[in-house]
Design a protein around this motif. Structure first.
Motif, PDB file in Angstrom:
ATOM      1  N   THR A  44      28.293 -14.284  -7.229  1.00  0.00           N
ATOM      2  CA  THR A  44      28.156 -14.754  -5.847  1.00  0.00           C
ATOM      3  C   THR A  44      28.150 -16.267  -5.787  1.00  0.00           C
ATOM      4  OG1 THR A  44      26.884 -12.770  -5.339  1.00  0.00           O
ATOM      5  CG2 THR A  44      26.712 -14.608  -3.795  1.00  0.00           C
ATOM      6  N   ARG A  45      27.559 -16.880  -6.799  1.00  0.00           N
ATOM      7  CA  ARG A  45      27.494 -18.350  -6.824  1.00  0.00           C
ATOM      8  C   ARG A  45      28.888 -18.947  -6.892  1.00  0.00           C
ATOM      9  NH1 ARG A  45      25.984 -22.498 -11.476  1.00  0.00           N
ATOM     10  NH2 ARG A  45      25.068 -24.186 -10.241  1.00  0.00           N
ATOM     11  N   LEU A  46      29.747 -18.371  -7.731  1.00  0.00           N
ATOM     12  CA  LEU A  46      31.101 -18.900  -7.850  1.00  0.00           C
ATOM     13  C   LEU A  46      31.867 -18.718  -6.552  1.00  0.00           C
ATOM     14  CD1 LEU A  46      33.380 -20.129  -9.493  1.00  0.00           C
ATOM     15  CD2 LEU A  46      33.933 -17.842 -10.345  1.00  0.00           C
ATOM     16  N   ALA A  47      31.715 -17.575  -5.887  1.00  0.00           N
ATOM     17  CA  ALA A  47      32.404 -17.361  -4.610  1.00  0.00           C
ATOM     18  C   ALA A  47      31.989 -18.413  -3.587  1.00  0.00           C
ATOM     19  CB  ALA A  47      32.110 -15.954  -4.094  1.00  0.00           C
ATOM     20  N   GLU A  48      30.693 -18.707  -3.529  1.00  0.00           N
ATOM     21  CA  GLU A  48      30.207 -19.718  -2.587  1.00  0.00           C
ATOM     22  C   GLU A  48      30.729 -21.104  -2.929  1.00  0.00           C
ATOM     23  OE1 GLU A  48      25.934 -21.698  -1.170  1.00  0.00           O
ATOM     24  OE2 GLU A  48      25.977 -19.995  -2.558  1.00  0.00           O
ATOM     25  N   LEU A  49      30.672 -21.457  -4.229  1.00  0.00           N
ATOM     26  CA  LEU A  49      31.103 -22.799  -4.633  1.00  0.00           C
ATOM     27  C   LEU A  49      32.613 -22.953  -4.515  1.00  0.00           C
ATOM     28  CD1 LEU A  49      28.783 -23.331  -7.727  1.00  0.00           C
ATOM     29  CD2 LEU A  49      28.548 -24.318  -5.437  1.00  0.00           C
ATOM     30  N   LEU A  50      33.363 -21.875  -4.741  1.00  0.00           N
ATOM     31  CA  LEU A  50      34.813 -21.959  -4.588  1.00  0.00           C
ATOM     32  C   LEU A  50      35.179 -22.182  -3.122  1.00  0.00           C
ATOM     33  CD1 LEU A  50      37.583 -21.749  -5.927  1.00  0.00           C
ATOM     34  CD2 LEU A  50      37.520 -19.281  -5.526  1.00  0.00           C
ATOM     35  N   ALA A  51      34.483 -21.503  -2.192  1.00  0.00           N
ATOM     36  CA  ALA A  51      34.727 -21.741  -0.765  1.00  0.00           C
ATOM     37  C   ALA A  51      34.396 -23.181  -0.391  1.00  0.00           C
ATOM     38  CB  ALA A  51      33.896 -20.764   0.062  1.00  0.00           C
ATOM     39  N   LYS A  52      33.333 -23.717  -0.985  1.00  0.00           N
ATOM     40  CA  LYS A  52      32.972 -25.105  -0.707  1.00  0.00           C
ATOM     41  C   LYS A  52      34.013 -26.067  -1.271  1.00  0.00           C
ATOM     42  CE  LYS A  52      29.104 -28.347  -1.132  1.00  0.00           C
ATOM     43  NZ  LYS A  52      27.729 -28.534  -1.657  1.00  0.00           N
ATOM     44  N   PHE A  53      34.551 -25.740  -2.459  1.00  0.00           N
ATOM     45  CA  PHE A  53      35.587 -26.584  -3.057  1.00  0.00           C
ATOM     46  C   PHE A  53      36.837 -26.598  -2.176  1.00  0.00           C
ATOM     47  CE2 PHE A  53      39.419 -26.869  -5.679  1.00  0.00           C
ATOM     48  CZ  PHE A  53      39.209 -28.060  -6.331  1.00  0.00           C
ATOM     49  N   VAL A  54      37.234 -25.433  -1.666  1.00  0.00           N
ATOM     50  CA  VAL A  54      38.395 -25.373  -0.774  1.00  0.00           C
ATOM     51  C   VAL A  54      38.125 -26.173   0.489  1.00  0.00           C
ATOM     52  CG1 VAL A  54      39.832 -23.828   0.602  1.00  0.00           C
ATOM     53  CG2 VAL A  54      39.168 -23.169  -1.715  1.00  0.00           C
ATOM     54  N   ASP A  55      36.895 -26.084   0.991  1.00  0.00           N
ATOM     55  CA  ASP A  55      36.529 -26.851   2.190  1.00  0.00           C
ATOM     56  C   ASP A  55      36.682 -28.344   1.943  1.00  0.00           C
ATOM     57  OD1 ASP A  55      35.204 -27.171   4.866  1.00  0.00           O
ATOM     58  OD2 ASP A  55      33.669 -28.114   3.600  1.00  0.00           O
ATOM     59  N   GLN A  56      36.267 -28.799   0.773  1.00  0.00           N
ATOM     60  CA  GLN A  56      36.389 -30.226   0.450  1.00  0.00           C
ATOM     61  C   GLN A  56      37.859 -30.651   0.397  1.00  0.00           C
ATOM     62  OE1 GLN A  56      34.283 -30.417  -3.239  1.00  0.00           O
ATOM     63  NE2 GLN A  56      32.262 -30.557  -2.273  1.00  0.00           N
ATOM     64  N   GLN A  57      38.729 -29.777  -0.106  1.00  0.00           N
ATOM     65  CA  GLN A  57      40.141 -30.128  -0.206  1.00  0.00           C
ATOM     66  C   GLN A  57      40.812 -30.177   1.162  1.00  0.00           C
ATOM     67  OE1 GLN A  57      41.126 -31.068  -3.254  1.00  0.00           O
ATOM     68  NE2 GLN A  57      39.002 -30.516  -3.804  1.00  0.00           N
ATOM     69  N   LEU A  58      40.356 -29.321   2.082  1.00  0.00           N
ATOM     70  CA  LEU A  58      41.001 -29.224   3.389  1.00  0.00           C
ATOM     71  C   LEU A  58      40.424 -30.174   4.424  1.00  0.00           C
ATOM     72  CD1 LEU A  58      41.443 -25.357   3.616  1.00  0.00           C
ATOM     73  CD2 LEU A  58      43.219 -27.060   3.257  1.00  0.00           C
ATOM     74  N   ARG A  59      39.320 -30.823   4.107  1.00  0.00           N
ATOM     75  CA  ARG A  59      38.784 -31.817   5.029  1.00  0.00           C
ATOM     76  C   ARG A  59      39.622 -33.082   4.966  1.00  0.00           C
ATOM     77  NH1 ARG A  59      33.847 -31.333   7.411  1.00  0.00           N
ATOM     78  NH2 ARG A  59      32.708 -29.404   6.951  1.00  0.00           N
ATOM     79  N   THR A  60      39.424 -33.936   5.926  1.00  0.00           N
ATOM     80  CA  THR A  60      40.179 -35.188   5.993  1.00  0.00           C
ATOM     81  C   THR A  60      40.067 -35.935   4.677  1.00  0.00           C
ATOM     82  OG1 THR A  60      39.709 -35.331   8.345  1.00  0.00           O
ATOM     83  CG2 THR A  60      40.487 -37.330   7.256  1.00  0.00           C
ATOM     84  N   THR A  61      41.214 -36.207   4.046  1.00  0.00           N
ATOM     85  CA  THR A  61      41.227 -36.844   2.729  1.00  0.00           C
ATOM     86  C   THR A  61      42.407 -37.790   2.641  1.00  0.00           C
ATOM     87  OG1 THR A  61      41.409 -36.424   0.349  1.00  0.00           O
ATOM     88  CG2 THR A  61      42.536 -34.887   1.796  1.00  0.00           C
ATOM     89  N   LYS A  62      42.320 -38.732   1.719  1.00  0.00           N
ATOM     90  CA  LYS A  62      43.400 -39.691   1.521  1.00  0.00           C
ATOM     91  C   LYS A  62      44.471 -39.161   0.574  1.00  0.00           C
ATOM     92  CE  LYS A  62      40.464 -43.754   2.308  1.00  0.00           C
ATOM     93  NZ  LYS A  62      39.940 -45.018   1.726  1.00  0.00           N
ATOM     94  N   ALA A  63      44.204 -38.054  -0.105  1.00  0.00           N
ATOM     95  CA  ALA A  63      45.182 -37.487  -1.033  1.00  0.00           C
ATOM     96  C   ALA A  63      46.381 -36.945  -0.278  1.00  0.00           C
ATOM     97  CB  ALA A  63      44.536 -36.377  -1.855  1.00  0.00           C
ATOM     98  N   GLY A  64      47.557 -36.983  -0.903  1.00  0.00           N
ATOM     99  CA  GLY A  64      48.761 -36.460  -0.283  1.00  0.00           C
ATOM    100  C   GLY A  64      48.728 -34.947  -0.191  1.00  0.00           C
TER     101      GLY A  64
END
Length: 653
Positions: free
Chosen positions: A440-460
């Motif tokens: 369950t911990r990995l599922a939660e952290l993976l969703a958070k990681f995806v959230d970080q990637q999809l938020r406003t970022t300077k990366a292409g």
């Protein structure tokens, strides 16, 4: 005038035909016969000159025999053409059998003389162990009793003797070529002169004792070559060619040579594996395999030796030590950026070519000694252990990056170094699934990681899309994908409502990946959230037009944007009861009246916990704007008119 007179005379004489004399051939009254001295004298001429040719090289270190004392220079006084014609005459006059047997006896006597000289050389160069029970000599006993220099001297003399014998044999064959091509060729029981000379040399010169010494000498030189010493490559090639030509290589030379090489490499492997350094050992195995190939090509019979010698190297250096080598395989995999030594500000280290080469070398060796199944099992254990360690990391922010780094390194190793062997891929997938099962911990952290990637970022977008693809690879390992969907939907709602998404295209890309993996039922609510956002824009635009027409003469001091959400699509939120300022309550009342008239039967529930506000305030250095949640804004507005006295917590509530 003279010519005219001659012509006239000829004309007059031609008037009367003349008779020609007849040629009569009569048989001999007595049949002709060869002189009785023909064959003795002719054969003596041939054999005496043949003996001179044969003794041309063998009498250098011995006193001249009486048969050649008349010729101090040891040269034949008869030309090769005369000798060839003499041989042809003997064959034509039916003396072929006698001449062949005489030549065979001469060659036999010659090679016996060579054998005696080599025995003297053997006594001079070496101390050979005696064995009364057998004629064979033990190679290890010979090596222990004689140094490599003595063996090398003997080998040089044997090879030189053989080369001289071939040179003499070539001259003899050129003289007796007519006998060889007419008489010998049609008698299956007779060997041709060249083959006869080789057979006699093999039977009388390279006797078992001397053959063992030659084998030991060649083996010793090869071992010196493997140890890094310089050797006489031309001499070793000549010796190998001699053994191959005489038919002794495969049966009498190769088995003891391979046995000696096996003992050498076994001892070397035992010494090096006592304190194993995998990289150094793989380099050594590669070097030894190259030595085996070069020895076969440069010193030995390549066609007969390369394969057996290379297999022997692998059997001695690799096959018995597969487990020991695999016990350090994790060092090669970890060298590309491990999951244990990373910190938050440390990027993943890309694997270098050096590590890839060693892993590829290890795979190549194990594939030839039936070690791939053991390698697959060890790789599976490695992935399972490293993945479990990454998931259990104390820093939540490193869990998914470390797991992605592990998968990236293993995937690169599989494609670049492990020949993309399908069983490896299946084993790695099973290991990841086992480590990620019911986490369950990995599922939660993976969703958070995806959230970080999809938020406003300077990366292409390309970089973000690649990271999302890697996240999807980890998502496939999850068993409890529903847990991920719950957390992902919560993060998605906040990104959409707070306008924090970096790209709608990236959002839709990831949802399309989820749909391809889990089906449309899994993503139906997520897609419904995007539909709500599109419909909300239309509803807001229509409401603003309605408000301008109906309440244009009574505008409110604040502006309110609305998101109309379908309850079944969005996460469930507990309603929050709060007291709104009069203008916000008026906004709510006006919208509820509009919405109720347009969508009859639908009930509006306000989610104050999801609202955001832009609050203007007067700061000492000028007017400022804060972006806060709706509840925070209500708390700030409570201070309007409070003065310097301030408010208590109860009064704010």
């Amino acid at each position: 005038q003279g010519l005219a007179m001659i012509r006239g005379a000829l004309a007059n004489s031609g008037n009367k035909p003349q008779s020609r004399p007849k040629l009569v051939i009569k048989a001999f009254k007595k049949p002709p016969s060869l002189p009785s001295s023909f064959y003795p004298s002719t054969s003596k001429l041939l054999l005496s000159n043949s003996k001179i040719i044969l003794n041309r090289n063998t009498t250098k270190d011995t006193p001249q025999s009486s048969s050649s004392s008349h010729n101090p220079n040891n040269q034949s006084s008869t030309s090769r053409e005369e000798l060839y014609r003499a041989c042809e005459s003997c064959v034509v006059h039916k003396f072929s059998d006698e001449l062949y047997n005489s030549l065979k006896n001469l060659l036999t006597e010659h090679v016996k003389n060579i054998s005696k000289q080599l025995q003297q050389k053997t006594t001079k160069y070496l101390t050979t162990p005696t064995n009364n029970n057998t004629t064979d000599l033990d190679a290890h006993a010979i090596h222990s009793n004689n140094n490599p220099e003595s063996l090398l001297l003997l080998l040089k003399h044997v090879v030189q003797t053989y080369d001289d014998h071939l040179d003499s044999l070539a001259s003899i064959r050129s003289i007796y070529l007519y006998l060889d091509r007419t008489y010998v060729l049609h008698h299956a029981t007779h060997l041709q002169i060249w083959d006869l000379g080789l057979q006699l040399f093999r039977e009388h010169v390279l006797v078992p004792d001397l053959l063992t010494l030659v084998t030991t000498s060649v083996t010793t030189q090869c071992r010196l070559r493997w140890s890094g010493s310089a050797v006489d490559s031309h001499l070793l090639r000549s010796a190998s060619r001699m053994l191959s030509t005489l038919g002794l290589y495969l049966k009498f030379f190769l088995p003891p040579f391979l046995a000696s090489a096996r003992a050498y490499f076994n001892a070397e492997a035992s010494r090096l594996t006592a304190n194993l350094n995998l990289r150094a050992y793989l380099d050594h195995c590669t070097r030894r395999l190259s030595d085996a190939h070069s020895s076969a090509a440069d010193h030995l019979d390549d066609g007969c030796t390369r394969g057996p010698l290379a297999s022997l190297v692998e059997d001695a250096l690799v096959r018995p030590h597969v487990d020991a080598m695999l016990s350090q395989m994790h060092l090669l995999l970890d060298a590309g950026g491990g999951t244990q030594a990373r910190t938050a500000d440390q990027p993943a280290v890309e694997r270098g070519d050096d590590t890839t080469d060693h892993l590829k070398v290890l795979y190549a060796f194990l594939s030839r000694v039936d070690g791939l199944e053991a390698m697959k099992s060890r790789l599976s254990s490695y992935v399972s252990a490293r993945a479990s360690a990454a998931i259990s990391a104390s820093d939540p922010g490193l869990v998914v990056p470390n797991l992605l780094d592990l998968r990236r390194r293993v995937t690169e190793a599989w494609s670049a170094s492990l020949d993309s062997w399908p069983p490896f891929k299946a084993a790695v997938k099973a290991a990841f699934e086992d480590a990620c099962d019911d986490s369950t911990r990995l599922a939660e952290l993976l969703a958070k990681f995806v959230d970080q990637q999809l938020r406003t970022t300077k990366a292409g977008e390309g970089d973000v899309e690649a990271r999302l693809g890697e996240a999807m690879a980890v998502f496939r390992y999850l068993q409890n994908k529903d847990v991920f969907e719950v957390y992902y939907k919560t993060h998605l709602s906040k990104r959409l409502l707070h306008r924090k998404s970096s790209s709608v295209d990236l959002e839709r890309f990831f949802i399309a990946e989820l749909k391809a993996e889990c089906g449309s039922a899994y993503t139906s609510k997520l897609e419904g959230m995007f539909k709500d956002m599109e419909l909300s824009a239309e509803v807001t635009s229509a409401y603003e037009a309605y408000a301008r027409d109906k309440h244009g003469s009574d505008p409110l001091p604040s502006k309110m944007d609305l998101w109309v959400l379908t309850t079944g699509y969005w996460p469930s939120y507990a309603p929050v009861d709060c007291s709104l300022p009069p203008d916000l309550r008026e906004h709510q009342a006006r919208f509820e009246a509009y919405f109720g008239n347009k969508y009859q039967g639908r009930r509006v529930t306000w989610q104050h916990a999801l609202g955001t506000c832009l609050v203007d305030f007067d700061a000492p250095k000028g007017r400022k704007t804060l972006e806060v949640s709706e509840l925070q804004a209500l708390a700030l507005l409570a201070f309007n008119g409070a003065g310097e006295k301030g408010l208590t917590v109860g009064e704010v509530g």
